[in-house]
Design a protein around this motif. Structure first.
Motif, short mmCIF file in Angstrom:
data_model
loop_
_atom_site.label_atom_id
_atom_site.label_comp_id
_atom_site.label_asym_id
_atom_site.label_seq_id
_atom_site.Cartn_x
_atom_site.Cartn_y
_atom_site.Cartn_z
N PRO A 26 -11.75 71.06 64.46
CA PRO A 26 -11.86 72.50 64.65
C PRO A 26 -13.29 72.94 64.89
O PRO A 26 -14.23 72.23 64.57
CB PRO A 26 -11.32 73.06 63.33
CG PRO A 26 -11.39 71.96 62.36
CD PRO A 26 -11.30 70.68 63.12
N GLY A 27 -13.43 74.14 65.47
CA GLY A 27 -14.75 74.68 65.76
C GLY A 27 -15.39 75.25 64.51
O GLY A 27 -14.73 75.47 63.50
N GLY A 28 -16.69 75.53 64.62
CA GLY A 28 -17.39 76.14 63.50
C GLY A 28 -17.86 77.52 63.87
O GLY A 28 -17.08 78.31 64.38
N GLY A 29 -19.11 77.76 63.63
CA GLY A 29 -19.66 79.06 64.01
C GLY A 29 -19.48 80.08 62.91
O GLY A 29 -18.67 79.91 62.01
N PRO A 30 -20.26 81.16 62.99
CA PRO A 30 -20.24 82.18 61.95
C PRO A 30 -18.91 82.93 61.95
O PRO A 30 -18.25 83.05 62.98
CB PRO A 30 -21.38 83.12 62.33
CG PRO A 30 -21.52 82.94 63.81
CD PRO A 30 -21.14 81.52 64.11
N THR A 31 -18.52 83.44 60.78
CA THR A 31 -17.28 84.22 60.71
C THR A 31 -17.57 85.71 60.70
O THR A 31 -16.66 86.51 60.89
CB THR A 31 -16.48 83.87 59.45
OG1 THR A 31 -17.29 84.17 58.31
CG2 THR A 31 -16.10 82.42 59.44
N HIS A 32 -18.78 86.08 60.41
CA HIS A 32 -19.10 87.50 60.55
C HIS A 32 -20.60 87.66 60.56
O HIS A 32 -21.34 86.76 60.16
CB HIS A 32 -18.49 88.32 59.43
CG HIS A 32 -18.99 87.94 58.07
ND1 HIS A 32 -18.42 86.93 57.34
CD2 HIS A 32 -20.00 88.42 57.32
CE1 HIS A 32 -19.06 86.80 56.20
NE2 HIS A 32 -20.03 87.70 56.17
N ASN A 33 -21.04 88.81 61.07
CA ASN A 33 -22.46 89.12 61.10
C ASN A 33 -22.58 90.63 61.14
O ASN A 33 -22.43 91.25 62.19
CB ASN A 33 -23.10 88.47 62.33
CG ASN A 33 -24.60 88.72 62.36
OD1 ASN A 33 -25.09 89.73 61.87
ND2 ASN A 33 -25.34 87.78 62.94
N THR A 34 -22.81 91.22 60.00
CA THR A 34 -22.75 92.68 59.90
C THR A 34 -23.78 93.35 60.79
O THR A 34 -23.49 94.35 61.45
CB THR A 34 -22.94 93.12 58.44
OG1 THR A 34 -22.04 92.34 57.65
CG2 THR A 34 -22.59 94.58 58.27
N LEU A 52 -24.97 92.36 63.59
CA LEU A 52 -24.49 92.31 64.97
C LEU A 52 -23.39 93.34 65.20
O LEU A 52 -23.38 94.07 66.20
CB LEU A 52 -23.98 90.90 65.25
CG LEU A 52 -23.78 90.48 66.70
CD1 LEU A 52 -25.08 90.63 67.47
CD2 LEU A 52 -23.28 89.05 66.76
N GLU A 53 -22.46 93.42 64.24
CA GLU A 53 -21.36 94.38 64.38
C GLU A 53 -21.90 95.80 64.49
O GLU A 53 -21.43 96.59 65.31
CB GLU A 53 -20.42 94.30 63.16
CG GLU A 53 -19.74 92.96 62.96
CD GLU A 53 -18.46 92.81 63.74
OE1 GLU A 53 -18.13 93.74 64.52
OE2 GLU A 53 -17.79 91.76 63.61
N ILE A 54 -22.87 96.11 63.65
CA ILE A 54 -23.40 97.47 63.67
C ILE A 54 -24.11 97.72 64.99
O ILE A 54 -23.98 98.79 65.60
CB ILE A 54 -24.33 97.68 62.45
CG1 ILE A 54 -23.45 97.75 61.19
CG2 ILE A 54 -25.13 98.97 62.61
CD1 ILE A 54 -24.21 97.74 59.90
N TRP A 90 -23.44 96.42 67.95
CA TRP A 90 -22.54 96.69 69.07
C TRP A 90 -21.57 97.83 68.79
O TRP A 90 -20.70 98.12 69.59
CB TRP A 90 -21.87 95.43 69.60
CG TRP A 90 -20.90 94.71 68.70
CD1 TRP A 90 -19.96 95.24 67.87
CD2 TRP A 90 -20.77 93.30 68.59
NE1 TRP A 90 -19.25 94.25 67.26
CE2 TRP A 90 -19.73 93.04 67.68
CE3 TRP A 90 -21.42 92.20 69.17
CZ2 TRP A 90 -19.33 91.75 67.33
CZ3 TRP A 90 -21.03 90.92 68.83
CH2 TRP A 90 -20.00 90.70 67.92
N THR A 91 -21.74 98.47 67.64
CA THR A 91 -21.07 99.75 67.44
C THR A 91 -22.00 100.89 67.88
O THR A 91 -21.59 101.80 68.58
CB THR A 91 -20.71 99.95 65.96
OG1 THR A 91 -19.96 98.80 65.54
CG2 THR A 91 -19.87 101.19 65.75
#
Lengths: 289, 329, 540
Positions: free
Chosen positions: B68-76, B78-80, B82-83
């Motif tokens: 399976p792949g890895g990578g981050p599951t969230h990044n607050t 970044l979310e903010i 692109w909001t």
């Protein structure tokens, strides 16, 4: 709550617990939540009508002030009392179901059902009265001429005062464009029409609202709103009575008790909602100032 | 800026890739906003598609046995980000759109006013002197305000070259305005669905060169007094929109064709026959629902109060000539 | 094959009286696909008619009925019940580890209401059709001589069907979750379904009363929307869009839910930004109730109202953008495989991107005046509803097909179908953006010759699209006959439906799954060629 217990509690062992619920509590809460959601949809269904009411009343207050006087406050008030009383008996019935008092439950449900019939009976009297005088919705509305007033005065039940003041007002503005209004020729007797207005409820003389003897245009809009709102409410009363009737049959067969009273509870919620809607309709339609 | 070059450069040659020609003073502003949004949208679309293709290629599973792949599951943060960024951009677009809308809805005080009546399926334009026409004639470079109402159902007045559109609702008056800086002809569409003839409910805006408009209006006004009745009738037949439904060349339409009708016997929907004489034509104009010709729907509105007796007579005279020329076939 | 919900009982009665959410889901699936076929036939006839500027194969009145029925059938009979009632019914309780929805009888009743509503709609077709457009705008809808009452009655009944599904889903999600599954342990499809159900419950009654008033208007002459009787036709538009704008979110939200599942599963990694995706569903559901006026910018409503609705419309765009960025980020550092559902998901991102971004032109007041009621709008909502919802439905259908039927379809033909649909769709609808911004009004039977080139291209595209759907239909049916038996977990998903057999047993789970698990934790799943699917690593 382990699943083993749940499976053991399945089919046969507990006829009151559906197989996909684990506990009675879960089943009861689900039923309650579902009912509240359904009530929300009912509120929104009527919400559309209340919006239509608000839009037309704010755009044409004169229509509402003029036309509401054709409604009978006494009969409307009587119906309000009947429904409030029936809400009491219904709430009491739910309590009786919870306590497993079967005879009491049957009596109270019967009284509630009877109240429903009284409400519909009174409503029928009101509708019939309006039907006779052409106080109908949209294209069937006939503007109220002096002739109509005469008939009305003679036959109005309980001698209610409300129809008189406005009824004889000569119809200066035609009811609406594009509508065949056979009774819309002007009254030839305007002076006679003044008289009963003075005798009727003085505080509600329409000329105090600045319209003089002028009948506002498009009065039929009020009656459209009135009939749609009370008509839809009436259908809900009938639906509620059917549900209560089913509960009554269930109660007679002894289906309900402390372990299983959700249907009575939900029927009660529905009936309270029907009452509540009427409690809004009554002042909005009958008691306009 | 590229978008301005593109919209300006192509405007000469009958519009840009996206937009029709600019023929009103409002059009340029609308187009500028259109292309402003267009390039923002194009940028974000390109961003999405490029990232999508890049990730799809770069992170494709190369062997079936790969884990399976890895990578981050969230990044607050970044979310903010692109909001907030899109939020800022849409606020700008909202503001520009609202400003442009105010321009589109604020006619200058000295506007020339034309009354517009929309009915199924034609346009009637009434000028201040009472002349009624089926096309909208306007003077060049002068603000024109349209006061519009509908006879039957909702219509919508739309001139793509002017970038204006306004619904026309029965029972109320809606307004719009424009100013055409160049002489020319532009299409008018009905943009709100109104039934069988909706797509044929077309007309033209004719922008007259300086001085020409008054000459035109004088020429067409008072045709009844200047012309023989049959010729005036022919003008009325067209200007009042009769032609929209009634062909004079024997073609089928929403209503029966009118050539060769006068003097013949017409079969009604109820089976009766009527002689098409002066009285029949007059009654058909004033009370169209009273007699419906077999094979047609009762959709014609009444002209009671909208055509004067003299005008009806002129139309009857015109219809007589149609039977004289092409009739008896 | 061991005992499953299909072999649990036999005969037509066992289907028509079933209370099993899976069978009801299948009944819904068959019904909505039939409706889709019907709506698709109407679409093909419309596109063929528009090949030439004048009459091609039908008259103006027939054409007007065609586009009305295309819209009404696609929206009320296919796309609104599509994902929630068909796929959702099947999957939602299993994803929760539940045995069924909270009210199985209500669930079955909702399907029967759907059928009755559909029959009323069909009745309007056999009694001469309806020519009002699916929006039933007054006063046109009160004066047209066509069968408006039966179609609106149909839509009214379908509304109840939709409400019942919504109530069922809300209660099921609230009350039937396993104890260990908190709100943020739910798969995102459930968040989306929950948000959808809220809209279904709160918006649909308003459609109900609107249609009821329209029926009363036609049948009794009540006149609340009739200007000739003092009514206000624009009030109808407010009522109608108060439902029908949230309704587009009834259509798109569950589609977004499917996307969240598919992007995570085929990237074989944890979803990126779970909470933002979940909250954005709720945000969309909330704001969706406040934007209906953007359908009426040219109707003459006040400038203030226009400004407010325009502003709120831009706000509702943001949660959708957040979702798109999160799905993209889910692909980052994944281990991406490209089976058919993923191809549809990528195609969704492309098409929904265009559909969403073209919404900016329409939310902005000055440009909307020009673009409103043109083919630009037609193209925009087809990019969102078809490119968005329908493509996501296809992704979901392919994703859960092995679970629902127990069969694998041909992967090769699946990819061919997805490609044909993608190409055909873009040719059909991208041309409509251009002709729309050039001024081609919608609902036009005849059109000016300057638009013919665009129309021809669009029609050719629609034929490619049709071929794509035929391909999909053929291989899916073929898989039922001789498809390879499906493993329990063919794609590598970690949500609960992949932990029961394909097809699932009658009660879904022998035991309610009681070990807490993260629906997007793919780290323990490995592909096992012997099974043809994914299995959990033994030593994790």
């Amino acid at each position: 709550m382990t699943t083993q217990e749940n499976r053991a509690g399945n089919h046969g062992h507990d006829p009151y617990l559906a197989h996909h619920f684990e506990t009675h509590e879960q089943q009861f809460e689900s039923g309650k939540l579902g009912m509240w959601l359904f009530l929300a949809t009912e509120v929104l269904l009527f919400g559309g009508l209340f919006c239509a009411y608000a839009v037309y009343r704010s755009n044409h207050p004169e229509i509402f002030i003029y036309a509401h006087q054709f409604l009978d406050k006494q009969l409307g008030g009587l119906n309000t009392l009947v429904l409030i009383f029936s809400s009491l008996t219904m709430a009491w019935a739910v309590r009786a179901a919870q306590l497993g008092e079967r005879r009491k439950l049957i009596t109270l449900l019967s009284i509630t059902l009877a109240c429903g019939f009284i409400f519909l009976g009174v409503k029928a009297v009101e509708y019939e009265h309006k039907w006779k005088h052409g106080l109908l919705w949209g294209k069937y509305y006939q503007s109220q001429t002096h002739d109509a007033h005469g008939a009305q005065g003679a036959q109005s039940p309980a001698g209610e005062a409300s129809p008189q003041p406005a009824a004889p007002a000569p119809d200066i503005a035609p009811a609406s464009p594009g509508v065949a209004a056979p009774g819309s020729e002007r009254s030839l007797l305007p002076s006679a029409a003044e008289e009963p207005r003075g005798l009727a409820v003085p505080s509600e003389k329409i000329d105090t609202h600045g319209f003089g003897t002028v009948v506002p245009k498009n009065v039929q809009i009020f009656f459209s709103v009135y009939f749609v709102m009370t008509g839809l409410h009436g259908l809900h009363v009938i639906a509620g009575m059917v549900v209560i009737g089913i509960m009554l049959v269930g109660a007679i067969r002894g289906r309900f008790g402390p372990r299983f009273f959700l249907p009575v509870d939900n029927a009660g919620l529905y009936w309270h909602l029907v009452d509540l809607i009427w409690i809004y309709l009554f002042p909005l339609l009958y008691l306009i100032h | 800026m590229l978008d301005q070059l593109l919209s300006k450069g192509l405007a000469q040659a009958g519009g840009s890739f996206w937009m029709p020609p600019q023929a009103s003073t409002s059009a340029e502003g609308v187009d500028r906003l259109f292309y402003f949004i267009f390039w923002i949208a194009a940028f974000f679309f390109a961003l999405i598609v490029v990232l999508m293709i890049f990730f799809a290629v770069r992170y494709r599973r190369r062997k079936a046995s790969e884990g399976p792949g890895g990578g981050p599951t969230h990044n607050t943060a970044l979310e903010i980000t692109w909001t907030i960024i899109p939020l800022g951009i849409v606020f700008v677009i909202f503001f520009l759109g609202f400003r442009g809308f105010l321009d589109l809805n604020t006619p200058p005080a000295n506007a020339y006013e034309v009354q517009v009546t929309a009915q199924r399926w034609k346009w009637l334009f009434t000028y201040p002197n009472g002349h009624v026409d089926d096309n909208l004639h306007v003077p060049v470079d002068r603000p024109v305000q349209l006061v519009m109402t509908a006879e039957d159902v909702i219509h919508s007045f739309y001139v793509p070259d002017f970038r204006i559109k306004r619904d026309i609702v029965p029972g109320r008056y809606n307004k719009t305005w424009f100013r055409a800086p160049q002489p020319g002809e532009h299409d008018i569409y009905c943009a709100e669905y109104c039934g069988t003839g909706h797509s044929d409910m077309l007309a033209k805006v004719i922008v007259h060169p300086a001085g020409d408009f008054e000459v035109w209006l004088d020429g067409v006004s008072g045709a009844l007094d200047k012309l023989p009745p049959a010729e005036a009738g022919a003008q009325l037949f067209k200007a009042r929109g009769c032609l929209q439904c009634h062909s004079v060349e024997g073609k089928g339409g929403i209503g029966p064709a009118m050539n060769g009708v006068f003097g013949t016997t017409v079969v009604m929907k109820d089976g009766s026959s009527v002689l098409a004489d002066e009285n029949y034509i007059r009654a058909s104009i004033l009370e169209p629902q009273s007699q419906i010709v077999a094979g047609f729907e009762p959709v014609m509105p009444t002209y009671q109060g909208r055509l004067k007796d003299k005008e009806i007579t002129a139309i009857i005279e015109y219809l007589k000539t149609l039977s004289g020329e092409g009739g008896a076939h | 094959m061991s005992e499953n919900y299909l072999s649990h009982s036999h005969g037509i009665r066992s289907w028509l009286l079933t209370l099993d959410h899976k069978r009801i889901g299948i009944l819904y699936l068959i019904s909505i696909l039939t409706a889709f076929f019907l709506g698709g036939v109407f679409a093909m006839l419309i596109r063929t008619e528009l090949l030439t500027p004048k009459a091609t194969i039908m008259g103006a009145d027939t054409y007007n009925k065609m586009f009305t029925l295309h819209g009404a059938v696609m929206i009320f009979l296919f796309i609104i019940p599509g994902i929630p009632a068909a796929l959702g019914n099947f999957i939602l309780p299993i994803m929760l580890g539940a045995k069924d929805v909270a009210f199985p009888r209500l669930n079955l009743a909702s399907w029967y209401l759907y059928v009755v509503g559909a029959l009323f709609s069909l009745l309007s077709i056999v009694t001469g059709g309806v020519d009002t457009g699916w929006t039933f705008y007054t006063p046109y809808s009160t004066i047209t001589s066509t069968s408006v009452i039966s179609l609106t009655t149909g839509a009214f009944i379908l509304g109840f069907s939709s409400i019942f599904t919504g109530i069922n889903f809300i209660v099921t999600i609230h009350k039937l979750r396993p104890r260990w599954m908190g709100w943020f342990d739910m798969p995102l499809f459930l968040w989306a379904s929950y948000a959808t159900a809220i809209i279904q419950v709160l918006a649909t009654p308003v459609l109900g009363i609107t249609l009821l008033l329209l029926i009363a208007e036609r049948a009794l002459g009540v006149g609340i929307f009739n200007p000739a009787l003092g009514g206000d036709p624009v009030l109808y538009q407010h009522f109608f869009w108060f439902y029908s704008h949230p309704a587009v979110y009834i259509m798109i939200l569950p589609a977004m839910g499917i996307m969240s599942e598919v992007f995570a599963v085929f990237s074989h990694r944890h979803i990126f930004g779970y909470k933002f995706i979940a909250y954005s569903s709720i945000a969309i559901a909330t704001i969706s109730f406040l934007v209906w006026g953007h359908h009426m910018f040219t109707s003459g409503q006040s400038g203030v109202a226009n400004a407010i609705f325009s502003f709120l419309t831009f706000l509702v765009a943001i949660p959708s953008a957040i979702k798109v960025f999160n799905w993209l980020s889910t692909m980052y550092k994944g281990s991406i495989t490209f089976e058919t559902p993923m191809l549809y998901a990528l195609s969704f991102l492309f098409l929904f991107g265009i559909g969403g971004l073209t919404g900016l032109f329409l939310g902005s007041l000055a440009t909307d005046v020009h673009l409103h009621d043109t083919y630009f709008i037609v193209a925009h909502f087809h990019y969102v509803m078809f490119g968005g919802t329908l493509i996501a439905f296809l992704a979901g259908l392919h994703y859960w097909w092995p679970k629902m039927t127990g069969r694998m379809y041909s992967e090769k033909w699946g990819r061919v179908g997805a490609l044909l649909i993608f190409i055909g769709f873009n040719i059909t609808f991208f041309t409509q953006f251009i002709m729309g911004s050039k001024g081609m009004p919608r609902r036009y039977y005849n059109y000016l010759e300057k638009y013919q080139g665009y129309h021809e291209a669009s029609t050719i595209g629609s034929y490619i699209l049709a071929v794509g759907f035929v391909v999909v239909a053929i291989y899916l049916v073929q898989s039922l006959v001789n498809g390879r038996p499906a493993p329990a977990n063919p794609w590598g998903g970690n949500t609960l439906e992949w932990k029961c057999a394909s097809p699932p047993p009658h009660d879904n789970f022998a035991q309610t799954p009681d070990t807490p698990s993260d629906p997007y934790d793919m780290s323990r799943l490995v592909y096992d060629p012997a099974v043809g699917g994914y299995v959990e690593k033994a030593n994790a």
